[in-house]
Design a protein around this motif. Sequence first.
Motif, PDB file in Angstrom:
ATOM      1  N   ALA A 133      89.727  97.699  59.466  1.00  0.00           N
ATOM      2  CA  ALA A 133      89.066  96.711  58.614  1.00  0.00           C
ATOM      3  C   ALA A 133      88.217  95.755  59.441  1.00  0.00           C
ATOM      4  N   LEU A 134      88.753  95.292  60.561  1.00  0.00           N
ATOM      5  CA  LEU A 134      88.005  94.366  61.415  1.00  0.00           C
ATOM      6  C   LEU A 134      86.779  95.036  62.016  1.00  0.00           C
ATOM      7  N   SER A 135      86.907  96.319  62.347  1.00  0.00           N
ATOM      8  CA  SER A 135      85.762  97.063  62.866  1.00  0.00           C
ATOM      9  C   SER A 135      84.677  97.199  61.799  1.00  0.00           C
ATOM     10  N   ALA A 136      85.099  97.431  60.543  1.00  0.00           N
ATOM     11  CA  ALA A 136      84.144  97.608  59.451  1.00  0.00           C
ATOM     12  C   ALA A 136      83.368  96.326  59.157  1.00  0.00           C
ATOM     13  N   LEU A 137      83.999  95.173  59.352  1.00  0.00           N
ATOM     14  CA  LEU A 137      83.329  93.922  59.014  1.00  0.00           C
ATOM     15  C   LEU A 137      82.590  93.296  60.194  1.00  0.00           C
ATOM     16  N   GLN A 138      82.657  93.905  61.358  1.00  0.00           N
ATOM     17  CA  GLN A 138      82.108  93.271  62.557  1.00  0.00           C
ATOM     18  C   GLN A 138      80.621  92.991  62.440  1.00  0.00           C
ATOM     19  N   ASP A 139      79.849  93.963  61.924  1.00  0.00           N
ATOM     20  CA  ASP A 139      78.409  93.760  61.788  1.00  0.00           C
ATOM     21  C   ASP A 139      78.101  92.586  60.869  1.00  0.00           C
ATOM     22  N   GLU A 140      78.856  92.489  59.782  1.00  0.00           N
ATOM     23  CA  GLU A 140      78.630  91.404  58.825  1.00  0.00           C
ATOM     24  C   GLU A 140      79.106  90.060  59.381  1.00  0.00           C
ATOM     25  N   LYS A 141      80.232  90.075  60.074  1.00  0.00           N
ATOM     26  CA  LYS A 141      80.818  88.828  60.585  1.00  0.00           C
ATOM     27  C   LYS A 141      79.978  88.214  61.683  1.00  0.00           C
ATOM     28  N   GLY A 142      79.413  89.062  62.554  1.00  0.00           N
ATOM     29  CA  GLY A 142      78.605  88.547  63.645  1.00  0.00           C
ATOM     30  C   GLY A 142      79.414  87.657  64.576  1.00  0.00           C
ATOM     31  N   ARG A 143      78.880  86.491  64.870  1.00  0.00           N
ATOM     32  CA  ARG A 143      79.524  85.565  65.796  1.00  0.00           C
ATOM     33  C   ARG A 143      80.420  84.558  65.074  1.00  0.00           C
ATOM     34  N   ARG A 144      80.520  84.661  63.774  1.00  0.00           N
ATOM     35  CA  ARG A 144      81.380  83.748  63.022  1.00  0.00           C
ATOM     36  C   ARG A 144      82.847  84.059  63.272  1.00  0.00           C
ATOM     37  N   GLY A 145      83.676  83.028  63.148  1.00  0.00           N
ATOM     38  CA  GLY A 145      85.110  83.241  63.212  1.00  0.00           C
ATOM     39  C   GLY A 145      85.591  83.939  61.956  1.00  0.00           C
ATOM     40  N   LEU A 146      86.811  84.496  62.009  1.00  0.00           N
ATOM     41  CA  LEU A 146      87.323  85.258  60.870  1.00  0.00           C
ATOM     42  C   LEU A 146      87.471  84.382  59.633  1.00  0.00           C
ATOM     43  N   TRP A 147      87.950  83.148  59.800  1.00  0.00           N
ATOM     44  CA  TRP A 147      88.126  82.264  58.643  1.00  0.00           C
ATOM     45  C   TRP A 147      86.775  81.886  58.043  1.00  0.00           C
ATOM     46  N   GLN A 148      85.782  81.607  58.902  1.00  0.00           N
ATOM     47  CA  GLN A 148      84.449  81.278  58.395  1.00  0.00           C
ATOM     48  C   GLN A 148      83.863  82.458  57.645  1.00  0.00           C
ATOM     49  N   TRP A 149      84.026  83.661  58.206  1.00  0.00           N
ATOM     50  CA  TRP A 149      83.546  84.860  57.503  1.00  0.00           C
ATOM     51  C   TRP A 149      84.232  84.999  56.147  1.00  0.00           C
ATOM     52  N   PHE A 150      85.547  84.783  56.114  1.00  0.00           N
ATOM     53  CA  PHE A 150      86.308  84.898  54.870  1.00  0.00           C
ATOM     54  C   PHE A 150      85.765  83.942  53.807  1.00  0.00           C
ATOM     55  N   ARG A 151      85.403  82.724  54.219  1.00  0.00           N
ATOM     56  CA  ARG A 151      84.902  81.735  53.272  1.00  0.00           C
ATOM     57  C   ARG A 151      83.473  82.030  52.824  1.00  0.00           C
ATOM     58  N   GLU A 152      82.686  82.749  53.630  1.00  0.00           N
ATOM     59  CA  GLU A 152      81.262  82.917  53.337  1.00  0.00           C
ATOM     60  C   GLU A 152      80.873  84.317  52.887  1.00  0.00           C
ATOM     61  N   THR A 153      81.736  85.317  53.077  1.00  0.00           N
ATOM     62  CA  THR A 153      81.353  86.689  52.777  1.00  0.00           C
ATOM     63  C   THR A 153      81.154  86.934  51.288  1.00  0.00           C
ATOM     64  N   GLN A 154      80.256  87.876  50.977  1.00  0.00           N
ATOM     65  CA  GLN A 154      80.082  88.351  49.598  1.00  0.00           C
ATOM     66  C   GLN A 154      80.711  89.723  49.408  1.00  0.00           C
ATOM     67  N   SER A 155      81.339  90.277  50.447  1.00  0.00           N
ATOM     68  CA  SER A 155      81.983  91.591  50.368  1.00  0.00           C
ATOM     69  C   SER A 155      83.432  91.412  49.936  1.00  0.00           C
ATOM     70  N   SER A 156      83.645  91.372  48.634  1.00  0.00           N
ATOM     71  CA  SER A 156      84.989  91.077  48.126  1.00  0.00           C
ATOM     72  C   SER A 156      85.993  92.167  48.501  1.00  0.00           C
ATOM     73  N   GLU A 157      85.526  93.441  48.599  1.00  0.00           N
ATOM     74  CA  GLU A 157      86.461  94.513  48.964  1.00  0.00           C
ATOM     75  C   GLU A 157      86.994  94.314  50.380  1.00  0.00           C
ATOM     76  N   LEU A 158      86.092  94.008  51.325  1.00  0.00           N
ATOM     77  CA  LEU A 158      86.526  93.775  52.697  1.00  0.00           C
ATOM     78  C   LEU A 158      87.433  92.550  52.780  1.00  0.00           C
ATOM     79  N   MET A 159      87.103  91.521  52.010  1.00  0.00           N
ATOM     80  CA  MET A 159      87.918  90.316  51.992  1.00  0.00           C
ATOM     81  C   MET A 159      89.350  90.625  51.578  1.00  0.00           C
ATOM     82  N   VAL A 160      89.497  91.427  50.528  1.00  0.00           N
ATOM     83  CA  VAL A 160      90.830  91.754  50.027  1.00  0.00           C
ATOM     84  C   VAL A 160      91.590  92.619  51.024  1.00  0.00           C
TER      85      VAL A 160
END
Length: 300
Positions: A133-160
Amino acid sequence: MPHDNSTKAIVYAFAANLGIAVSKTGAAIWTGSGSLLAEAIHSFADCGNQVLLFIGMKRAERLATAKHPMGYGRESYIWSMMVAITLFSVGGLFSIYEGWLRMGERHEVENAGAAMLVLLIAVALEAFSLKGALSALQDEKGRRGLWQWFRETQSSELMVVVGEDLAALLGLVIAALMLGLTMLTGNSVYDAMGSIMIGMLLVIVAALVGREVHSLLLGEADTAIRDAVRSFLQQQPEVVRVLNIWAISHGNQVMVAVKAELLPDLRVAEAAVAINKMEQQIKSAHNRVNWVFFEIDNSD
């Protein structure tokens, strides 16, 4: 690309959780461990999560219709909310209930060593799922921390999926600690407490995921795209000032609405050419932007 990443994460999670669920169930029946039973329920719930997420993702890919001219992108949010409310919360509340019953009945935990071995195997499988899961979201997350990505992402499937995997690993740690205390003291109340703690963990994760998906359902702004589009427009010679910009997520796509003042001496045909050029440049620069609506005005 976002759907490809989500599909990969869902497949990893389903494969890992199915194997874990079966092994935990057998170990829970053999040992009588309440913590293991709670963990088994959690893993079966996670398998159901992945099925629902995959259905929602595929339904969100349906083409636009006259009745739904912007397509069905937000449908993935609905299925993600179903996962958060129904499976996370039901699994969590059942685990709490099961632990509460065992607190009073004091079931004997048998073959605790075998149960601990199953937990360690489950940790390895959950780590495999989380890594995917972390590998799949790496491109989207970029340099953001995991919590920041969680708060800002629009990929609800990856979030869940990420929320599930993190909750699963924490739950396994709790189960192992409480089972270890039961083995050391011979007091099964620790095992029952483990079931309650795992249930509370699931409810907390459900609340966090549900809050984020609820925000997406309402129509969450993509601030990065909004700010980038504003900066781009302010550099265009035809634009006097940018009055307002909306960049609203619609599944994996974004709708941008612009209200701007253009040079007063532009003819209608010239303004139309300039606007069309700016819209094409915005879409080329941001592959998630699927719609751009441009309104000319001179007042806020």
